[in-house]
Design a protein around this motif. Structure first.
Motif, PDB file in Angstrom:
ATOM      1  N   GLU A 311       0.832  -1.203   0.000  1.00 44.84           N
ATOM      2  CA  GLU A 311       0.000   0.000   0.000  1.00 44.84           C
ATOM      3  C   GLU A 311       0.873   1.262   0.000  1.00 44.84           C
ATOM      4  O   GLU A 311       0.669   2.176  -0.800  1.00 44.84           O
ATOM      5  CB  GLU A 311      -0.907  -0.037   1.246  1.00 44.84           C
ATOM      6  CG  GLU A 311      -1.689   1.220   1.525  1.00 44.84           C
ATOM      7  CD  GLU A 311      -2.822   1.440   0.546  1.00 44.84           C
ATOM      8  OE1 GLU A 311      -3.222   0.482  -0.131  1.00 44.84           O
ATOM      9  OE2 GLU A 311      -3.285   2.605   0.457  1.00 44.84           O
ATOM     10  N   VAL A 315       1.209   4.191  -2.878  1.00 46.64           N
ATOM     11  CA  VAL A 315       0.816   5.588  -2.598  1.00 46.64           C
ATOM     12  C   VAL A 315       1.976   6.533  -2.878  1.00 46.64           C
ATOM     13  O   VAL A 315       1.814   7.573  -3.520  1.00 46.64           O
ATOM     14  CB  VAL A 315       0.358   5.737  -1.129  1.00 46.64           C
ATOM     15  CG1 VAL A 315       0.183   7.209  -0.768  1.00 46.64           C
ATOM     16  CG2 VAL A 315      -0.926   4.977  -0.888  1.00 46.64           C
ATOM     17  N   ASN A 316       3.163   6.164  -2.427  1.00 46.46           N
ATOM     18  CA  ASN A 316       4.290   7.084  -2.541  1.00 46.46           C
ATOM     19  C   ASN A 316       5.042   6.968  -3.860  1.00 46.46           C
ATOM     20  O   ASN A 316       5.945   7.748  -4.125  1.00 46.46           O
ATOM     21  CB  ASN A 316       5.244   6.901  -1.367  1.00 46.46           C
ATOM     22  CG  ASN A 316       4.618   7.400  -0.085  1.00 46.46           C
ATOM     23  OD1 ASN A 316       4.301   8.573   0.041  1.00 46.46           O
ATOM     24  ND2 ASN A 316       4.387   6.493   0.853  1.00 46.46           N
ATOM     25  N   ARG A 318       3.115   7.097  -6.441  1.00 47.74           N
ATOM     26  CA  ARG A 318       2.055   7.748  -7.229  1.00 47.74           C
ATOM     27  C   ARG A 318       1.713   6.897  -8.451  1.00 47.74           C
ATOM     28  O   ARG A 318       1.484   7.424  -9.541  1.00 47.74           O
ATOM     29  CB  ARG A 318       2.452   9.183  -7.659  1.00 47.74           C
ATOM     30  CG  ARG A 318       3.027  10.058  -6.590  1.00 47.74           C
ATOM     31  CD  ARG A 318       2.245  10.086  -5.304  1.00 47.74           C
ATOM     32  NE  ARG A 318       0.985  10.830  -5.360  1.00 47.74           N
ATOM     33  CZ  ARG A 318      -0.088  10.490  -4.647  1.00 47.74           C
ATOM     34  NH1 ARG A 318      -0.068   9.428  -3.878  1.00 47.74           N
ATOM     35  NH2 ARG A 318      -1.178  11.215  -4.714  1.00 47.74           N
ATOM     36  N   HIS A 449       3.466   5.935   8.295  1.00 45.41           N
ATOM     37  CA  HIS A 449       2.457   6.290   7.306  1.00 45.41           C
ATOM     38  C   HIS A 449       1.120   6.637   7.952  1.00 45.41           C
ATOM     39  O   HIS A 449       0.448   7.571   7.535  1.00 45.41           O
ATOM     40  CB  HIS A 449       2.274   5.121   6.326  1.00 45.41           C
ATOM     41  CG  HIS A 449       1.442   5.444   5.126  1.00 45.41           C
ATOM     42  ND1 HIS A 449       1.923   6.163   4.061  1.00 45.41           N
ATOM     43  CD2 HIS A 449       0.149   5.162   4.828  1.00 45.41           C
ATOM     44  CE1 HIS A 449       0.971   6.304   3.157  1.00 45.41           C
ATOM     45  NE2 HIS A 449      -0.121   5.711   3.596  1.00 45.41           N
ATOM     46  N   ASN A 545      -6.193  14.366   3.987  1.00 41.89           N
ATOM     47  CA  ASN A 545      -5.560  13.311   3.187  1.00 41.89           C
ATOM     48  C   ASN A 545      -4.123  13.717   2.864  1.00 41.89           C
ATOM     49  O   ASN A 545      -3.788  14.035   1.731  1.00 41.89           O
ATOM     50  CB  ASN A 545      -6.369  13.097   1.906  1.00 41.89           C
ATOM     51  CG  ASN A 545      -5.912  11.863   1.140  1.00 41.89           C
ATOM     52  OD1 ASN A 545      -4.971  11.184   1.526  1.00 41.89           O
ATOM     53  ND2 ASN A 545      -6.599  11.587   0.046  1.00 41.89           N
ATOM     54  N   TRP A 547      -1.241  12.280   2.454  1.00 41.83           N
ATOM     55  CA  TRP A 547      -0.373  11.584   1.490  1.00 41.83           C
ATOM     56  C   TRP A 547      -1.022  11.520   0.110  1.00 41.83           C
ATOM     57  O   TRP A 547      -0.446  10.946  -0.800  1.00 41.83           O
ATOM     58  CB  TRP A 547      -0.081  10.159   1.952  1.00 41.83           C
ATOM     59  CG  TRP A 547       0.402  10.000   3.368  1.00 41.83           C
ATOM     60  CD1 TRP A 547      -0.165   9.211   4.317  1.00 41.83           C
ATOM     61  CD2 TRP A 547       1.531  10.605   3.991  1.00 41.83           C
ATOM     62  NE1 TRP A 547       0.540   9.305   5.494  1.00 41.83           N
ATOM     63  CE2 TRP A 547       1.582  10.155   5.323  1.00 41.83           C
ATOM     64  CE3 TRP A 547       2.520  11.517   3.565  1.00 41.83           C
ATOM     65  CZ2 TRP A 547       2.562  10.560   6.228  1.00 41.83           C
ATOM     66  CZ3 TRP A 547       3.489  11.920   4.471  1.00 41.83           C
ATOM     67  CH2 TRP A 547       3.505  11.446   5.774  1.00 41.83           C
ATOM     68  N   ALA A 549      -3.789   9.750  -0.681  1.00 39.38           N
ATOM     69  CA  ALA A 549      -4.031   8.322  -0.865  1.00 39.38           C
ATOM     70  C   ALA A 549      -5.493   8.084  -1.221  1.00 39.38           C
ATOM     71  O   ALA A 549      -6.345   8.936  -0.992  1.00 39.38           O
ATOM     72  CB  ALA A 549      -3.669   7.567   0.408  1.00 39.38           C
ATOM     73  N   ASN A 550      -5.786   6.911  -1.786  1.00 39.39           N
ATOM     74  CA  ASN A 550      -7.132   6.620  -2.287  1.00 39.39           C
ATOM     75  C   ASN A 550      -8.033   5.932  -1.276  1.00 39.39           C
ATOM     76  O   ASN A 550      -9.241   5.894  -1.465  1.00 39.39           O
ATOM     77  CB  ASN A 550      -7.036   5.695  -3.501  1.00 39.39           C
ATOM     78  CG  ASN A 550      -6.504   6.415  -4.711  1.00 39.39           C
ATOM     79  OD1 ASN A 550      -6.455   7.652  -4.717  1.00 39.39           O
ATOM     80  ND2 ASN A 550      -6.084   5.684  -5.710  1.00 39.39           N
ATOM     81  N   THR A 551      -7.432   5.317  -0.272  1.00 40.00           N
ATOM     82  CA  THR A 551      -8.209   4.429   0.596  1.00 40.00           C
ATOM     83  C   THR A 551      -9.135   5.222   1.520  1.00 40.00           C
ATOM     84  O   THR A 551      -8.938   6.409   1.752  1.00 40.00           O
ATOM     85  CB  THR A 551      -7.274   3.520   1.400  1.00 40.00           C
ATOM     86  OG1 THR A 551      -6.163   4.304   1.802  1.00 40.00           O
ATOM     87  CG2 THR A 551      -6.801   2.357   0.575  1.00 40.00           C
ATOM     88  N   TYR A 577      -6.353   1.569  -6.184  1.00 43.71           N
ATOM     89  CA  TYR A 577      -5.068   1.975  -6.765  1.00 43.71           C
ATOM     90  C   TYR A 577      -5.203   2.798  -8.048  1.00 43.71           C
ATOM     91  O   TYR A 577      -4.442   2.608  -8.979  1.00 43.71           O
ATOM     92  CB  TYR A 577      -4.187   0.734  -6.976  1.00 43.71           C
ATOM     93  CG  TYR A 577      -3.917   0.061  -5.653  1.00 43.71           C
ATOM     94  CD1 TYR A 577      -3.001   0.616  -4.756  1.00 43.71           C
ATOM     95  CD2 TYR A 577      -4.610  -1.077  -5.252  1.00 43.71           C
ATOM     96  CE1 TYR A 577      -2.780   0.058  -3.508  1.00 43.71           C
ATOM     97  CE2 TYR A 577      -4.395  -1.647  -4.006  1.00 43.71           C
ATOM     98  CZ  TYR A 577      -3.483  -1.076  -3.146  1.00 43.71           C
ATOM     99  OH  TYR A 577      -3.277  -1.625  -1.907  1.00 43.71           O
ATOM    100  N   TYR A 579      -4.107   5.540  -9.285  1.00 44.00           N
ATOM    101  CA  TYR A 579      -3.136   6.637  -9.265  1.00 44.00           C
ATOM    102  C   TYR A 579      -2.723   6.935 -10.693  1.00 44.00           C
ATOM    103  O   TYR A 579      -2.708   6.043 -11.536  1.00 44.00           O
ATOM    104  CB  TYR A 579      -1.907   6.260  -8.425  1.00 44.00           C
ATOM    105  CG  TYR A 579      -2.225   6.096  -6.957  1.00 44.00           C
ATOM    106  CD1 TYR A 579      -2.369   7.208  -6.129  1.00 44.00           C
ATOM    107  CD2 TYR A 579      -2.408   4.833  -6.407  1.00 44.00           C
ATOM    108  CE1 TYR A 579      -2.689   7.060  -4.787  1.00 44.00           C
ATOM    109  CE2 TYR A 579      -2.722   4.681  -5.069  1.00 44.00           C
ATOM    110  CZ  TYR A 579      -2.866   5.794  -4.263  1.00 44.00           C
ATOM    111  OH  TYR A 579      -3.185   5.651  -2.950  1.00 44.00           O
TER     112      TYR A 579
END
Lengths: 600, 188
Positions: A311, A315-316, A318, A449, A545, A547, A549-551, A577, A579
């Protein structure tokens, strides 16, 4: 932006369960102690885990002092440990107790309860879109059984004959007979009772995690839209629920042997010239029962770290995680194989060589899903727009350690090579890198995180970077040389190597390893300071949010209350995911699919 | 705070699901013990013995109790509370009878020198049967809670989930006992 998505939910009419919010008065006791909020229970697991990690880590530093400086005396050790270190030198009995407790504490209390206890509790309801666990009550009990287990284990450190000292694997007859070592007198009973409590805690937790994931997902959150963290925590829980009871049955039989005179594991034993009455037992039987848990336990420790790293890396970077379904499939394959390889811990017990070769094959098969995962992590990182946040560094560190430690597993999985390598420092190096340090890196990645979500504040980055670099360089400096020691036959669990000419060549290396271990331990204290300092004084989070992130956990308010979402639970429209899609940096899971949106 | 939303009510109730997973977990414990039994049996020094008569009486008691709790659950759902109460009491009595018969069975064995420590096969029987009895005791505690609720004047419950949970668990310990009995008879 996700904040827009959150707003969109805020003005939806009040839902049927919104009025349940804050309608009971919370006291200090109900909020921080006997809390049924999964987020608070997660923090309780985390803080207890950190305390255990300090104790377990300190033990390793103390026994490394003995290994690195076998001739030296340390007067302060006597002040700390009393008669266990009379004259400033650790007694052999207590050395074994320290090694045993180091293993027990780190494997069970830190990397099982501290890792999956923390993140399964924290992330499952937040990421699947549930207000809490399926049974908040059982969840609270899960923590308090863990607490009780911790107290019993902690007390065992202070009994006069010392804590259990037969190794964390508690093989009989060493663990079954008080005559075997001082630690096997009362310490072992404490150990068994504590572990029974621990198993109850792990089972109650596991039941809840599985039910919550399968049963409490929000609208639109199909299984194939789950973040990989949840998949990993799901398989972890399944492994725990199916393997811990078997350890419990093994432990029950051991308790009977110790206290009621049965002979499940004991036969033909002579102590001080006297033959014991026990007949007909088999010590190997215990090893089968123990490793039927013991091997899945390795993955109980490792899978959450894999899931969180997947995860965090996505996220990082992208970028979407490379091969989502392959990641899920390989987790599944690892979970299945975990149950089929236990006898590779027992190649030298007189196991039938044919059976051994079956276990070699099954063991080496684990390399396939592992390689798939490594390939997917590397391809996710490939040409990505990487943000080197501390969490990301630790996640990449996890991948590095998993590769290094995993490769030596291929050596050990061969029964022919294992004849030479078993019970040497090669094994110590292998499992510390792949299971110990790698899982710790997954855990650190998770803490860095999700700390903003847990406490509404950031950890200090400078301290975090120092922590990362000292730890990764230190971990390799400590464990890499141990491979060479093991290849030359240096056995593990020995108190003093200085009387063997063949191992004298390693005295300088041992001293070096011990020295680095102390530095790495100091770096962990820096992390602990950073953790508690930032909890109260860290920079405040201003973006819900941070970072990008999508979650779903990032669609909650910065400091979510019990129930997680003030309004209705967001509906999920896409996988976790999305991104770098259609020119957008990220698209949270609760954003509906647009008409002109391309298919992934 | 309710943890179940409307959307989730369509699926199996989370507590029921938790129970099923828990049953899977308990099965693993008994699978561990019975496979240890098989492994041990194939080694030297294994003595066989006949199961006591009382184990057959206890089998009848627990099968009957499964029937009565099934009827109790049905009665509860039809809101026939008088019938429900008497069936819960019957189940409770049959459950207690089961435990008593098991203890009498242990006594019978003990009298025939089949003691806990005399041979590893005896030890296994005592541990496996005893551990099962401990799980029946757990079920009895749950039944006592149902019993107390059924006769409480103050609270009136229309939620059938607790009854269903206890009933499922009770069937589980019943089936588990039948498995263990057949296992102990066939594999000696």
């Amino acid at each position: 932006m996700s904040s827009a998505a959150t707003l969109q939910h805020a003005d939806v009419h009040v839902s049927h369960d919104a009025h349940h919010e804050h309608h009971h008065h919370e006291t200090f006791i109900t909020k921080y102690v006997f809390s049924q909020d999964h987020k608070m229970i997660a923090k309780q697991f985390l803080v207890t885990g950190i305390i255990w990690a300090i104790i377990g880590g300190l033990f390793s530093v103390i026994f490394r002092l003995q290994l690195g400086y076998p001739e030296a005396t340390f007067p302060w050790l006597e002040d700390l440990l009393g008669h266990w270190a009379a004259g400033g030198k650790l007694k052999p009995e207590f050395y074994y107790a320290l090694v045993t407790m180091h293993g027990t504490i780190l494997v069970f209390f830190v990397l099982t309860a501290g890792l999956s206890g923390t993140f399964a509790n924290f992330l499952i309801p937040l990421q699947v879109g549930a207000r809490d666990m399926a049974s908040p009550m059982l969840n609270m009990l899960s923590y308090w059984f863990f607490f009780l287990s911790s107290i019993i284990m902690f007390c065992s450190l202070f009994i006069q004959t010392g804590p259990a000292s037969g190794g964390w694997t508690i093989y009989p007859p060493l663990s079954a007979l008080g005559d075997a070592s001082t630690g096997s007198i009362l310490g072992m009973d404490f150990w068994l009772v504590s572990m029974a409590m621990f198993i109850v805690s792990a089972l109650l937790g596991g039941l809840n995690y599985i039910t919550t994931i399968l049963n409490m997902r929000t609208k639109g959150m199909s299984m194939t839209r789950l973040p990989l963290t949840i998949w990993a925590l799901f398989f972890t829980a399944v492994l725990g629920v199916l393997s811990f009871p078997v350890l419990l049955s093994g432990a029950i039989l051991l308790l009977f042997d110790r206290n009621l005179g049965t002979s499940f594991y004991l036969s033909d034993i002579v102590v001080a010239g006297k033959i014991l009455p026990n007949e007909g037992g088999s010590a190997i039987l215990f090893q089968h029962l123990f490793w039927f848990l013991g091997h899945p336990e390795v993955y109980i420790i490792l899978l959450p770290a894999m899931g969180m790293s997947s995860e965090i890396i996505s996220v990082n970077s992208r970028k979407p995680i490379f091969g989502y379904m392959a990641m899920v499939g390989s987790l599944f394959a690892i979970a299945i194989l975990a149950f089929l390889v236990w006898a590779h811990h027992m190649f030298v017990t007189g196991l039938n060589p044919f059976l051994g070769s079956v276990f070699v094959l099954l063991t080496l098969l684990i390399a396939v899903p592992s390689a798939i995962k490594v390939f997917n992590w590397l391809t996710t990182l490939w040409r990505a727009n990487i943000r080197f946040t501390p969490g990301m560094l630790f996640a990449i560190g996890f991948v590095s350690l998993f590769i290094s430690g995993g490769l030596t597993g291929i050596f050990l999985g061969n029964s022919a090579l294992d004849l030479h390598l078993h019970d040497t420092y090669f094994v110590v190096a292998h499992f510390h890198i792949v299971m110990g340090v790698a899982s710790f890196f997954g855990m650190f990645a998770g803490v860095y995180h999700w700390f903003p979500k847990m406490f509404g504040r950031y950890l200090n980055n400078t301290m975090a970077y120092i922590h990362f670099w000292v730890t990764i360089v230190g971990a390799y400096l400590i464990f890499w040389p141990m491979h060479y020691q093991g290849l030359s036959g240096m056995p593990r669990r020995y108190y003093d190597f200085s009387s063997w000419i063949s191992f004298n060549q390693f005295s300088g290396l041992n001293e070096f390893i011990s020295f680095v271990a102390m530095i790495v331990f100091a770096a962990q204290l820096l992390f602990v300071f950073n953790f508690f300092y930032s909890m109260f004084k860290g920079r405040k989070v201003t973006d819900s949010n941070p970072w990008g992130a999508n979650t779903l956990e990032w669609t909650t308010p910065i400091n979510p209350g019990h129930g997680n979402w003030p309004g209705e639970i967001p509906e999920v429209h896409r996988g976790a995911y999305d991104y770098a899609k259609d020119g957008k940096e990220f698209i949270p899971q609760d954003v509906p699919v647009g008409d002109d949106e391309s298919k992934h | 705070m309710s943890t179940v939303t409307m959307e989730q009510r369509k699926r199996i109730h989370p507590h029921k699901f938790t129970l099923w997973v828990g049953i899977g977990s308990l099965l693993m414990m008994f699978a561990g013990l019975t496979s240890a039994y098989i492994v041990k049996r194939n080694q030297a020094n294994w003595q066989t013995f006949d199961l006591p008569q009382f184990f057959w009486y206890s089998t009848v008691a627990i099968i009957l109790s499964s029937v009565t709790i099934y009827l109790a659950e049905k009665a509860f759902k039809q809101r026939m509370m008088q019938k429900y109460r008497s069936l819960v009491v019957t189940t409770l009595v049959l459950g207690i009878l089961f435990i008593v018969f098991q203890l009498l069975g242990f006594q019978q064995l003990w009298a025939k020198q089949v003691t806990l420590t005399a041979n590893v096969s005896y030890s296994f029987m005592y541990v496996i049967v005893g551990l099962h009895a401990a799980h029946v005791l757990g079920g009895l505690i749950a039944l006592i809670v149902l019993f107390a609720k059924a006769f409480s004047v103050k609270t009136r419950s229309y939620n059938s989930v607790p009854v269903e949970l206890v009933s499922t668990y009770w069937h589980f310990v019943d089936v588990l006992w039948i498995y263990l009995l057949i296992f102990l008879i066939l594999i000696r």
